[in-house]
Design a protein around this motif. Sequence first.
Motif, PDB file in Angstrom:
ATOM      1  N   ARG A  56       1.018  -1.319   0.567  1.00  0.00           N
ATOM      2  CA  ARG A  56       0.259  -0.002  -0.283  1.00  0.00           C
ATOM      3  C   ARG A  56       0.528   1.165   0.226  1.00  0.00           C
ATOM      4  NH1 ARG A  56      -4.909  -0.692   1.240  1.00  0.00           N
ATOM      5  NH2 ARG A  56      -5.232   1.242   1.773  1.00  0.00           N
ATOM      6  N   LEU A  59       2.422   1.896  -3.479  1.00  0.00           N
ATOM      7  CA  LEU A  59       1.446   1.796  -4.720  1.00  0.00           C
ATOM      8  C   LEU A  59       0.744   3.470  -4.499  1.00  0.00           C
ATOM      9  CD1 LEU A  59      -0.781  -0.854  -4.271  1.00  0.00           C
ATOM     10  CD2 LEU A  59       0.368  -0.529  -6.378  1.00  0.00           C
ATOM     11  N   LEU A  61      -0.964   4.235  -1.943  1.00  0.00           N
ATOM     12  CA  LEU A  61      -2.983   4.270  -0.976  1.00  0.00           C
ATOM     13  C   LEU A  61      -1.923   4.671   0.479  1.00  0.00           C
ATOM     14  CD1 LEU A  61      -4.279   0.946  -1.985  1.00  0.00           C
ATOM     15  CD2 LEU A  61      -5.138   3.367  -2.613  1.00  0.00           C
ATOM     16  N   ARG A  80       1.208  10.444  -7.807  1.00  0.00           N
ATOM     17  CA  ARG A  80       0.484   9.967  -8.034  1.00  0.00           C
ATOM     18  C   ARG A  80      -0.616  11.206  -8.230  1.00  0.00           C
ATOM     19  NH1 ARG A  80      -3.168   5.902  -6.749  1.00  0.00           N
ATOM     20  NH2 ARG A  80      -4.826   7.012  -5.673  1.00  0.00           N
ATOM     21  N   ARG A  84      -2.568  10.627 -14.923  1.00  0.00           N
ATOM     22  CA  ARG A  84      -2.763   9.620 -14.500  1.00  0.00           C
ATOM     23  C   ARG A  84      -1.694   8.856 -14.941  1.00  0.00           C
ATOM     24  NH1 ARG A  84      -8.516   9.834 -17.871  1.00  0.00           N
ATOM     25  NH2 ARG A  84      -9.474  11.258 -16.408  1.00  0.00           N
ATOM     26  N   ALA A  87      -1.083   5.609 -12.318  1.00  0.00           N
ATOM     27  CA  ALA A  87      -2.127   4.555 -12.005  1.00  0.00           C
ATOM     28  C   ALA A  87      -2.060   3.926 -13.125  1.00  0.00           C
ATOM     29  CB  ALA A  87      -3.641   5.735 -11.935  1.00  0.00           C
ATOM     30  N   MET A  92      -2.722  -3.390  -9.879  1.00  0.00           N
ATOM     31  CA  MET A  92      -2.069  -4.074  -8.625  1.00  0.00           C
ATOM     32  C   MET A  92      -3.531  -5.505  -8.710  1.00  0.00           C
ATOM     33  SD  MET A  92      -1.948  -3.942  -5.931  1.00  0.00           S
ATOM     34  CE  MET A  92      -2.523  -5.010  -3.942  1.00  0.00           C
ATOM     35  N   HIS A 117     -10.352   4.777 -19.462  1.00  0.00           N
ATOM     36  CA  HIS A 117     -10.358   5.293 -19.359  1.00  0.00           C
ATOM     37  C   HIS A 117      -8.652   5.942 -19.240  1.00  0.00           C
ATOM     38  CE1 HIS A 117      -9.177   7.514 -15.085  1.00  0.00           C
ATOM     39  NE2 HIS A 117      -8.344   7.009 -14.962  1.00  0.00           N
ATOM     40  N   PHE A 118      -8.198   5.140 -19.663  1.00  0.00           N
ATOM     41  CA  PHE A 118      -6.791   6.096 -20.270  1.00  0.00           C
ATOM     42  C   PHE A 118      -6.353   5.791 -21.588  1.00  0.00           C
ATOM     43  CE2 PHE A 118      -5.988   2.718 -16.164  1.00  0.00           C
ATOM     44  CZ  PHE A 118      -5.120   4.201 -15.257  1.00  0.00           C
TER      45      PHE A 118
END
Lengths: 321, 287
Positions: A56, A59, A61, A80, A84, A87, A92, A117-118
């Motif tokens: 985490r 990442l 998070l 981050r 994007r 991401a 993950m 989205h990407f």
Amino acid sequence: MTPLFELREVEKTFEIRRKGKKLGLRALDGVRLTITQGASIALVGESGSGKSTLLRVLLGLTPPTEGVALYQGRPIAQVRAENREFARNVAMVYQDARGSLNPRMTVEALITEPLRHFGICTAAQAPARVRALLARVGLAPEVAGRFPSEMSGGQVRRVAIARALASEPTVLVADEAVSGLDVSSQAQLLNLLRRLQAEMGLTLIFITHDLGVASYLCAEIAIMYLGRIVETGPTRAVLDAPAHPYARALRKAAPEFFAPLAEPLTGEIPSPIDLPPGCRFSGRCAYAQADCRLTDPALLRLNDHRAAACLHPLTQSFANV
Amino acid sequence: MAVIDVPRKRGTSHGIFRRRPFFTLACLVVLFFIACAAFASWIAPYDPLAQSIDAMMQPPGGDHLLGTDSYGQDILSRIIHGARYALLIGLGSVLLGATGGLILGVAAGLSKGWVEWVLVRIIDAILALPSLILAVAFIALLGQGVDKVTLAVGLSMIGPFSRTVRSDVLQVKSQLFVEAAGLMAIPRLHIIRRHILPNIIFPLCVQVTVRVSEAVLVSASLSFLGIGVTPPTPDWGLMISEGRGFVSFAPWMSGMPGLALAALLIALAIMGDGIREEYDPKLRQGR
Ligand SMILES: Nc1ncnc2c1ncn2[C@@H]1O[C@H](COP(=O)(O)OP(=O)(O)O)[C@@H](O)[C@H]1O
Ligand code: SF4
Ligand SMILES: [Mg+2]
């Protein structure tokens, strides 16, 4: 070359309440880790040793309480927040694959989401892409119309992997991605991951408590104990001749690979709420000496590739490397 | 690697009627009332508002199957037309309450800090009063009539709806797939629309079916108290109330609409419970 990920003295303390008192639970403590582009590294350790927390942090998070967590030389949180790219590049696969997939979306919708989205492809190209990704993880095209609840655990893991691959990541992070599956599904998924890594040049960060899985899939290994990485190095070398007594005990407890670790050691694991003074392994260590209870060993270099957090590394066994 | 075909699990939607005989019966009763409401003008033997001095307080049987009331109005026709009001007010107010509850509950579930604090206090305040008391209060503000009753009952149901919606939002929000979407850098509004709301709407629909009977009961109670629908509307609650003074010598006046109300309430409750037990994920885990 700047490493892909670098953790310097990362500490994560969770505030918890027990019997009305506020206590600090040290899930990560003095973690040092460097992951280079294209590496494959296995994070191994007993349950509660902080593996998921470490992921985490990688990442972005969970912000570390102390220390720095860098991605390509810059703080992960900052990278981050910027755009994007992070991401998209770092994907993950959750331990609970089913929980990581929206139960009200079909497989098609689940995989299309990152594609669109990407901006990987146009809406018209998406269905073909979805099917290509499904084929890549060994699922039939008909699966696209199904919901996760209609599929078995192994299938859902594959969907989760296909979804993670949709963004064409350079880093794949997986938390116990094969544990809890039957042996043949495990083998298939491991083969798949190994092939993907070879084909796509993925950097693989893989949590497991199975030394066999680690040695099959990952060139490097990092062994965790109570929030600290106690030994790192090339998987083969570390497992053949562990330098840290804990790594050695783990290795001895799992003479046969591809079996999850049984309770490997005698003695209680201390609570991360109050760590013992000195070395955190001293209470269970067969090689402990007087200074072990006074000094907390940091993860230090043994040679060019290997490092261990022990005041008295097992040099005899280490000499034959 | 071998391509694996996943056998699809068979849907069980047909099985529900066979597995739950009471549920099936309840659905048939509700359907019967819906049919009455829809085709009231064709089914009803008399005009529900036609008064007749010659046919006052006739007992059931003869020309008037379920008897007549003190104005000589045919009770059967009034019950058939009354189904219309009962269902219309019940459904309308539940939908109103569900919509309001959805908005308030989602806002409370997604907000943070003092906004959340204020919204939760509002929901708690609404919940502190039983819905009948609240509905009476709203009637006092709004006045009487079918539309006012619908509005009042609907407003009084916002509290319970928003509480369940909020707890669902909190539960869904903490799920892994929401975190996974955040990890993918999907914008917050998209996450709410695509991942959170769809997982809220379905349990909300289940709630709606469970609460229709409550709405019917509260609206009938308002009419019974004489503050709901105005006479001579053929409303069941009103009819029960009008017959109250004659209970000792003309019990059918209150009894017949009372039976109709009881039948509908029980059927709706069984239907709602069946749907909830079948589809509520919280209850389903054991299956
Ligand atoms: N959000 C949290 N709040 C409090 N304690 C936590 C939290 N997350 C993890 N922990 C604690 O941190 C320790 C490490 O947990 P984790 O990283 O999940 O270990 P692992 O994945 O190796 O099993 C455990 O003792 C766990 O109870
Ligand atoms: S520092 Fe001492 S107690 Fe700790 S692992 Fe090494 S030998 Fe064992
Ligand atoms: Mg874990």
